[in-house]
Design a protein around this motif. Structure first.
Motif, PDB file in Angstrom:
ATOM      1  N   GLU A 122     -32.766 -54.455 -96.905  1.00  0.00           N
ATOM      2  CA  GLU A 122     -33.351 -53.735 -95.793  1.00  0.00           C
ATOM      3  C   GLU A 122     -32.291 -53.545 -94.713  1.00  0.00           C
ATOM      4  O   GLU A 122     -31.237 -53.013 -94.989  1.00  0.00           O
ATOM      5  N   GLU A 123     -32.502 -54.013 -93.510  1.00  0.00           N
ATOM      6  CA  GLU A 123     -31.544 -53.794 -92.425  1.00  0.00           C
ATOM      7  C   GLU A 123     -30.632 -54.992 -92.178  1.00  0.00           C
ATOM      8  O   GLU A 123     -29.875 -54.999 -91.230  1.00  0.00           O
TER       9      GLU A 123
ATOM     10  N   ASP B 151     -30.394 -54.362-102.221  1.00  0.00           N
ATOM     11  CA  ASP B 151     -30.332 -52.937-101.923  1.00  0.00           C
ATOM     12  C   ASP B 151     -28.956 -52.337-102.187  1.00  0.00           C
ATOM     13  O   ASP B 151     -28.837 -51.271-102.770  1.00  0.00           O
TER      14      ASP B 151
ATOM     15  N   PRO C  64     -35.650 -58.306-102.123  1.00  0.00           N
ATOM     16  CA  PRO C  64     -36.337 -57.507-101.097  1.00  0.00           C
ATOM     17  C   PRO C  64     -37.785 -57.958-100.888  1.00  0.00           C
ATOM     18  O   PRO C  64     -38.270 -57.987 -99.764  1.00  0.00           O
TER      19      PRO C  64
ATOM     20  N   ARG D  50     -38.106 -48.583-102.056  1.00  0.00           N
ATOM     21  CA  ARG D  50     -36.840 -49.108-102.549  1.00  0.00           C
ATOM     22  C   ARG D  50     -35.746 -48.061-102.359  1.00  0.00           C
ATOM     23  O   ARG D  50     -35.998 -46.879-102.266  1.00  0.00           O
TER      24      ARG D  50
ATOM     25  N   GLY E 101     -38.269 -60.035 -97.727  1.00  0.00           N
ATOM     26  CA  GLY E 101     -38.698 -58.933 -96.869  1.00  0.00           C
ATOM     27  C   GLY E 101     -39.868 -59.298 -95.996  1.00  0.00           C
ATOM     28  O   GLY E 101     -40.400 -60.405 -96.034  1.00  0.00           O
TER      29      GLY E 101
END
Length: 151
Positions: A22-23, A106, A70, A82, A74
């Motif tokens: 993610e980030e 990712d 994830p 995704r 997450g």
């Protein structure tokens, strides 16, 4: 293969492999990763009830157990949108059934050599995190692959 933390007060130089979920940027000891692969079809993983054991795949004739990071790390346990081609970090460690471990992530970046003395304690208490460090002005969470594989 010595520990990658500075619990003993030593300042070791360790090569880590950085990757994204993610980030957030993460890293793991590069010497523990056997290979990095693209995964073109992650649909079978989406229905797995346990992200810590999301399924298996074959890599070079070996069975590989997939940890769906994830979903495990997450904000929710469901599969969010995704990335188009997630990556698998395949480790050199095996479980009790002889399957190698792989983490679904990712994206994978580059290896970097870091000093363990710059490792800060994790801001959140968890056994999966060795600590946090800064690379190129961004926070990076160093994951402990051994404790994740014991999950």
């Amino acid at each position: 293969m010595g520990p990658a933390s500075n619990d003993s007060g030593t300042d070791e130089r360790v090569t880590v492999l950085t990757f994204d979920l993610e980030e957030q940027r993460y890293c793991v000891r590069a010497e523990s990763v056997a290979s990095v692969l693209s995964l073109t079809d992650d649909a079978p993983l989406a229905d797995a009830s346990d992200p810590w054991d999301a399924g298996t795949t074959a890599v070079a004739g070996e069975r590989v157990r997939i940890v769906d990071l994830p979903r495990a790390f997450g904000s929710t346990l469901r599969t969010a949108a995704r990335v188009d081609e997630p990556k698998l970090l395949v480790f050199d460690a095996t479980d009790d059934d002889g399957r190698y471990y792989a983490w679904l992530v990712d994206d994978v970046d580059v290896t970097r050599t870091v000093r363990t003395a710059v490792l800060e304690p994790p801001t959140v208490r968890t056994t999966y995190v060795k600590g946090e460090l800064e690379l190129d002005g961004a926070a990076v969470v160093w994951l402990d692959e051994r404790t994740i594989h014991e999950s």
